[in-house]
Design a protein around this motif. Structure first.
Motif, PDB file in Angstrom:
ATOM      1  N   VAL A  71       0.848  -1.208   0.000  1.00  0.00           N
ATOM      2  CA  VAL A  71       0.000   0.000   0.000  1.00  0.00           C
ATOM      3  C   VAL A  71       0.874   1.245   0.000  1.00  0.00           C
ATOM      4  O   VAL A  71       0.643   2.185  -0.775  1.00  0.00           O
ATOM      5  CB  VAL A  71      -0.938  -0.002   1.225  1.00  0.00           C
ATOM      6  CG1 VAL A  71      -1.667   1.347   1.333  1.00  0.00           C
ATOM      7  CG2 VAL A  71      -1.933  -1.141   1.128  1.00  0.00           C
ATOM      8  N   ARG A  72       1.905   1.273   0.871  1.00  0.00           N
ATOM      9  CA  ARG A  72       2.772   2.441   0.951  1.00  0.00           C
ATOM     10  C   ARG A  72       3.599   2.597  -0.324  1.00  0.00           C
ATOM     11  O   ARG A  72       3.847   3.718  -0.783  1.00  0.00           O
ATOM     12  CB  ARG A  72       3.699   2.338   2.169  1.00  0.00           C
ATOM     13  CG  ARG A  72       2.962   2.347   3.493  1.00  0.00           C
ATOM     14  CD  ARG A  72       2.236   3.685   3.726  1.00  0.00           C
ATOM     15  NE  ARG A  72       1.507   3.694   4.981  1.00  0.00           N
ATOM     16  CZ  ARG A  72       0.219   3.435   5.096  1.00  0.00           C
ATOM     17  NH1 ARG A  72      -0.513   3.166   4.019  1.00  0.00           N
ATOM     18  NH2 ARG A  72      -0.381   3.462   6.272  1.00  0.00           N
ATOM     19  N   ILE A  73       4.029   1.481  -0.904  1.00  0.00           N
ATOM     20  CA  ILE A  73       4.777   1.548  -2.166  1.00  0.00           C
ATOM     21  C   ILE A  73       3.905   2.154  -3.257  1.00  0.00           C
ATOM     22  O   ILE A  73       4.337   3.040  -3.999  1.00  0.00           O
ATOM     23  CB  ILE A  73       5.283   0.152  -2.578  1.00  0.00           C
ATOM     24  CG1 ILE A  73       6.348  -0.346  -1.594  1.00  0.00           C
ATOM     25  CG2 ILE A  73       5.846   0.183  -4.003  1.00  0.00           C
ATOM     26  CD1 ILE A  73       6.777  -1.776  -1.808  1.00  0.00           C
ATOM     27  N   LEU A 117      13.437   3.394  -3.501  1.00  0.00           N
ATOM     28  CA  LEU A 117      12.227   4.061  -3.016  1.00  0.00           C
ATOM     29  C   LEU A 117      12.570   5.051  -1.903  1.00  0.00           C
ATOM     30  O   LEU A 117      12.036   6.175  -1.865  1.00  0.00           O
ATOM     31  CB  LEU A 117      11.219   3.024  -2.497  1.00  0.00           C
ATOM     32  CG  LEU A 117      10.469   2.221  -3.556  1.00  0.00           C
ATOM     33  CD1 LEU A 117       9.783   1.015  -2.913  1.00  0.00           C
ATOM     34  CD2 LEU A 117       9.431   3.091  -4.278  1.00  0.00           C
ATOM     35  N   THR A 118      13.470   4.647  -1.006  1.00  0.00           N
ATOM     36  CA  THR A 118      13.866   5.543   0.079  1.00  0.00           C
ATOM     37  C   THR A 118      14.582   6.771  -0.471  1.00  0.00           C
ATOM     38  O   THR A 118      14.316   7.907  -0.067  1.00  0.00           O
ATOM     39  CB  THR A 118      14.769   4.803   1.080  1.00  0.00           C
ATOM     40  OG1 THR A 118      14.063   3.661   1.590  1.00  0.00           O
ATOM     41  CG2 THR A 118      15.173   5.701   2.239  1.00  0.00           C
ATOM     42  N   LEU A 158       6.582   5.103   9.077  1.00  0.00           N
ATOM     43  CA  LEU A 158       6.002   4.730   7.789  1.00  0.00           C
ATOM     44  C   LEU A 158       4.899   3.679   7.861  1.00  0.00           C
ATOM     45  O   LEU A 158       3.903   3.779   7.133  1.00  0.00           O
ATOM     46  CB  LEU A 158       7.121   4.261   6.852  1.00  0.00           C
ATOM     47  CG  LEU A 158       6.741   3.981   5.406  1.00  0.00           C
ATOM     48  CD1 LEU A 158       6.131   5.225   4.765  1.00  0.00           C
ATOM     49  CD2 LEU A 158       7.965   3.550   4.607  1.00  0.00           C
ATOM     50  N   PRO A 159       5.002   2.656   8.719  1.00  0.00           N
ATOM     51  CA  PRO A 159       3.944   1.630   8.704  1.00  0.00           C
ATOM     52  C   PRO A 159       2.550   2.159   9.001  1.00  0.00           C
ATOM     53  O   PRO A 159       1.553   1.551   8.630  1.00  0.00           O
ATOM     54  CB  PRO A 159       4.398   0.646   9.792  1.00  0.00           C
ATOM     55  CG  PRO A 159       5.869   0.829   9.886  1.00  0.00           C
ATOM     56  CD  PRO A 159       6.096   2.295   9.631  1.00  0.00           C
ATOM     57  N   TYR A 160       2.446   3.315   9.695  1.00  0.00           N
ATOM     58  CA  TYR A 160       1.112   3.768  10.063  1.00  0.00           C
ATOM     59  C   TYR A 160       0.875   5.241   9.729  1.00  0.00           C
ATOM     60  O   TYR A 160       0.090   5.915  10.360  1.00  0.00           O
ATOM     61  CB  TYR A 160       0.831   3.531  11.557  1.00  0.00           C
ATOM     62  CG  TYR A 160       2.049   3.499  12.426  1.00  0.00           C
ATOM     63  CD1 TYR A 160       2.641   2.284  12.761  1.00  0.00           C
ATOM     64  CD2 TYR A 160       2.646   4.677  12.882  1.00  0.00           C
ATOM     65  CE1 TYR A 160       3.763   2.236  13.550  1.00  0.00           C
ATOM     66  CE2 TYR A 160       3.782   4.623  13.661  1.00  0.00           C
ATOM     67  CZ  TYR A 160       4.341   3.405  13.990  1.00  0.00           C
ATOM     68  OH  TYR A 160       5.465   3.349  14.762  1.00  0.00           O
ATOM     69  N   VAL A 161       1.610   5.755   8.768  1.00  0.00           N
ATOM     70  CA  VAL A 161       1.360   7.109   8.257  1.00  0.00           C
ATOM     71  C   VAL A 161       1.230   7.028   6.748  1.00  0.00           C
ATOM     72  O   VAL A 161       2.083   6.459   6.073  1.00  0.00           O
ATOM     73  CB  VAL A 161       2.511   8.078   8.628  1.00  0.00           C
ATOM     74  CG1 VAL A 161       2.217   9.482   8.091  1.00  0.00           C
ATOM     75  CG2 VAL A 161       2.720   8.126  10.127  1.00  0.00           C
ATOM     76  N   ARG A 162       0.185   7.585   6.197  1.00  0.00           N
ATOM     77  CA  ARG A 162      -0.045   7.527   4.758  1.00  0.00           C
ATOM     78  C   ARG A 162       0.857   8.533   4.046  1.00  0.00           C
ATOM     79  O   ARG A 162       1.059   9.662   4.505  1.00  0.00           O
ATOM     80  CB  ARG A 162      -1.505   7.814   4.432  1.00  0.00           C
ATOM     81  CG  ARG A 162      -2.472   6.806   5.036  1.00  0.00           C
ATOM     82  CD  ARG A 162      -3.868   6.997   4.491  1.00  0.00           C
ATOM     83  NE  ARG A 162      -3.951   6.622   3.082  1.00  0.00           N
ATOM     84  CZ  ARG A 162      -4.186   5.380   2.657  1.00  0.00           C
ATOM     85  NH1 ARG A 162      -4.362   4.400   3.520  1.00  0.00           N
ATOM     86  NH2 ARG A 162      -4.237   5.124   1.364  1.00  0.00           N
ATOM     87  N   VAL A 163       1.405   8.101   2.912  1.00  0.00           N
ATOM     88  CA  VAL A 163       2.307   8.953   2.148  1.00  0.00           C
ATOM     89  C   VAL A 163       1.586  10.227   1.694  1.00  0.00           C
ATOM     90  O   VAL A 163       2.141  11.323   1.723  1.00  0.00           O
ATOM     91  CB  VAL A 163       2.877   8.195   0.927  1.00  0.00           C
ATOM     92  CG1 VAL A 163       3.778   9.108   0.095  1.00  0.00           C
ATOM     93  CG2 VAL A 163       3.663   6.972   1.385  1.00  0.00           C
ATOM     94  N   GLY A 164       0.338  10.080   1.296  1.00  0.00           N
ATOM     95  CA  GLY A 164      -0.434  11.232   0.834  1.00  0.00           C
ATOM     96  C   GLY A 164      -0.605  12.287   1.917  1.00  0.00           C
ATOM     97  O   GLY A 164      -0.548  13.485   1.648  1.00  0.00           O
ATOM     98  N   ASP A 165      -0.806  11.829   3.156  1.00  0.00           N
ATOM     99  CA  ASP A 165      -0.952  12.769   4.268  1.00  0.00           C
ATOM    100  C   ASP A 165       0.350  13.530   4.504  1.00  0.00           C
ATOM    101  O   ASP A 165       0.348  14.737   4.774  1.00  0.00           O
ATOM    102  CB  ASP A 165      -1.360  12.035   5.546  1.00  0.00           C
ATOM    103  CG  ASP A 165      -2.774  11.475   5.466  1.00  0.00           C
ATOM    104  OD1 ASP A 165      -3.562  11.963   4.619  1.00  0.00           O
ATOM    105  OD2 ASP A 165      -3.085  10.545   6.230  1.00  0.00           O
TER     106      ASP A 165
END
Length: 531
Positions: A71-73, A117-118, A158-165
């Motif tokens: 999902v994060r990728i 990606l990083t 990262l596991p619990y923060v959305r990239v879009g946010d």
């Protein structure tokens, strides 16, 4: 709570990393990151842009993947693919090789993909936060170090923060940026549809004229929204509704808003949509250079707009026309704090103005300095008689030349001082008529301001002893007096040639110092990558 969430997520990551066949993704990441110390390219050929931060973060997190969630990728890849909405290039952020790695299996490829990606995430985030280009050197920022702490915090969480946010939290929050993002999308749609038809040159068009070009003018203004009326029965007649639209267009482009369509207005109307897109992208980059938020109390001077605005509690409370530096004596861009003003200032003539303006005139006319109330001093402070000075001699340029307060003083009756390395300040001027010009590049670098007494009155509003009457009497005395401000506004000198105003109207201004093209060139440049 954050610690608990870290503990709860660790077994998931541990399982995901070690459940793969063969050597784990973590082991491959360790190998590749450690190899970067000897060979600063990934897999011996792929250039990385955030190497020190990348190495440090993987080491501190035991080489576990940051991008173990599909999902994060997907969120990051979507952000990279669509970063053109911010005037950036998706190909700058490893897009091609990341797409190719997505189709390849195996833990080594997964490790390579995680590192890329990083690196892409840090580079793109830095460009959104601070701009792709260094405003001091006008060169792209490809080697990102140091990195904003917010980027690191996001990687950790990262596991619990959305990239879009996260993305929405780091793009400039000002209405200037949001307005240009909207306008960029709008103008790209116009460009996709073919832009607008060129309007032929000819005689000046005035309201009441019949001319075959009038229908083209109406279509042109309809495309960008200045005209929103229906198709008239007489499409070639220049009616009042079109006149209002032309006046709005002229205001939006910094032209004299009279409603007549001459060569300058036609040139602005015929500027292709593709060029306007470039202008918007350049100014989005400039806004990324500005502070993330402005203070409660500040002065904003936009050099190409020839305007000064005072903001108090983020509300515009005053605006003044300004005169800025000539094209060969450009007013610089910087940020400072207004400290004090000087009523009835003297003017110590700067070396460049002395060399190119004052001394040549004094050589031609021995009474030139006396007529302008300019005194001459030796380095030890001894006052000289101008008629006794040989202004053609080498010694003449070593003297100090000071103009006393008075009607002819080049600084007028008040100057406003904010420390800066360029010796630039705001000041009054005896040449009031120049404020009536549309293009106001007449100064030697400092900024002349219209209605300076009104500006002084506002800035001294919280110092009740400085009434309007006291200000007038101080000026009438012709004695120099320094007044320090109790409340000091910050001063921002900016250079914006495109922005959306408070009414939602897109503004364009001439690039008076030819600064847009170098920025656009670097904005569209790409790093030398072999991937």
């Amino acid at each position: 709570m954050k610690i608990l969430r870290h503990i709860l997520v660790l077994p998931v990551i541990f399982f995901a990393v070690l459940s793969a066949d063969g050597e784990s993704v973590t082991s491959w990441i360790r190998k590749k990151v450690e190899n970067l110390a000897a060979q600063p390219t990934l897999n011996d050929s792929i250039k990385l842009f955030c190497l020190p931060t990348l190495q440090k973060q993987y080491q501190e997190h035991f080489y576990t993947p940051f991008w173990s969630s599909d999902v994060r990728i997907d969120e990051l890849m979507s952000l990279i693919r669509h970063c053109d909405v911010d005037g950036l290039q998706p190909t700058d952020y490893h897009l091609k090789i990341l797409d190719s790695l997505a189709r390849k299996a195996g833990n080594e490829n997964a490790a390579t993909r995680d590192i890329l990606l990083t690196d892409a995430f840090i580079l793109l985030s830095s460009h959104l936060l601070n701009g792709k280009i260094d405003p001091q050197t006008i060169t792209p920022r490809w080697n990102i170090s140091p990195v904003d702490d917010r980027i690191i915090r996001f990687l950790i969480e990262l596991p619990y923060v959305r990239v879009g946010d996260f993305y929405r939290s780091i793009i400039p929050q000002s209405h200037l940026y949001e307005g240009l993002r909207y306008q960029l999308k709008k103008y790209r749609e116009i460009d996709k549809q073919g832009g607008w038809e060129t309007i032929p040159s000819g005689k000046i068009l005035k309201p009441g004229n019949d001319d075959s070009r009038i229908s083209l003018v109406r279509k042109r203004l309809l495309s960008t929204g200045e005209y929103d009326g229906p198709e008239p029965e007489q499409p070639d007649f220049y009616d009042d509704q079109l006149s209002e639209a032309v006046i709005l267009f002229q205001r939006n482009h910094g032209l004299e808003a009279l409603g007549t369509i001459g060569p300058q207005t036609l040139a602005e109307m015929n500027t292709p949509a593709s060029e306007r897109i470039r202008q918007i992208e350049v100014n989005m980059e400039r806004i990324r250079w500005l502070p993330e938020s402005f203070p409660d109390y500040y002065i904003l001077i936009n050099i190409p707009d020839y305007m000064l605005f005072v903001y108090d509690h983020h509300i515009p409370v005053g605006e003044h026309k300004v005169i800025v530096g000539r094209t060969y004596r450009k007013t610089p861009i910087f940020h400072s704090t207004l400290q004090y003003l000087v009523f009835n200032p003297t003017w110590t003539i700067p070396p460049n103005i002395l060399k190119y303006d004052i001394l040549p005139e004094a050589q031609k006319d021995s009474g030139y300095l006396a007529e302008r109330n300019i005194q001459v001093f030796e380095s030890n402070g001894t006052k000289l008689k101008p008629e006794k000075v040989n202004f053609a001699s080498a010694d003449a340029s070593g003297y100090t030349y000071r103009q006393l307060p008075g009607d002819q003083n080049a600084l007028g009756v008040v100057k406003f001082v904010f420390p800066n390395p360029y010796n630039v300040f705001l000041h009054d001027t005896p040449s009031k008529r120049l404020f009536n010009r549309v293009r106001r590049t007449f100064s030697s670098g400092c900024i002349r301001v219209e209605r300076p007494i009104e500006l002084a009155q506002y800035l001294l509003m919280e110092q009740p002893e400085w009434t309007s009457r006291k200000i007038d009497k101080t000026i009438e005395s012709r004695k120099t007096q320094v007044v320090r401000f109790n409340r000091k506004p910050e001063v921002f000198l900016v250079y914006l040639t495109a922005w959306e105003n408070d009414d939602g109207q897109l503004q364009f201004r001439d690039d008076i110092y030819s600064r847009d093209e170098p920025i656009y060139k670097e904005l569209k440049s790409s790093p030398d990558e072999s991937n």
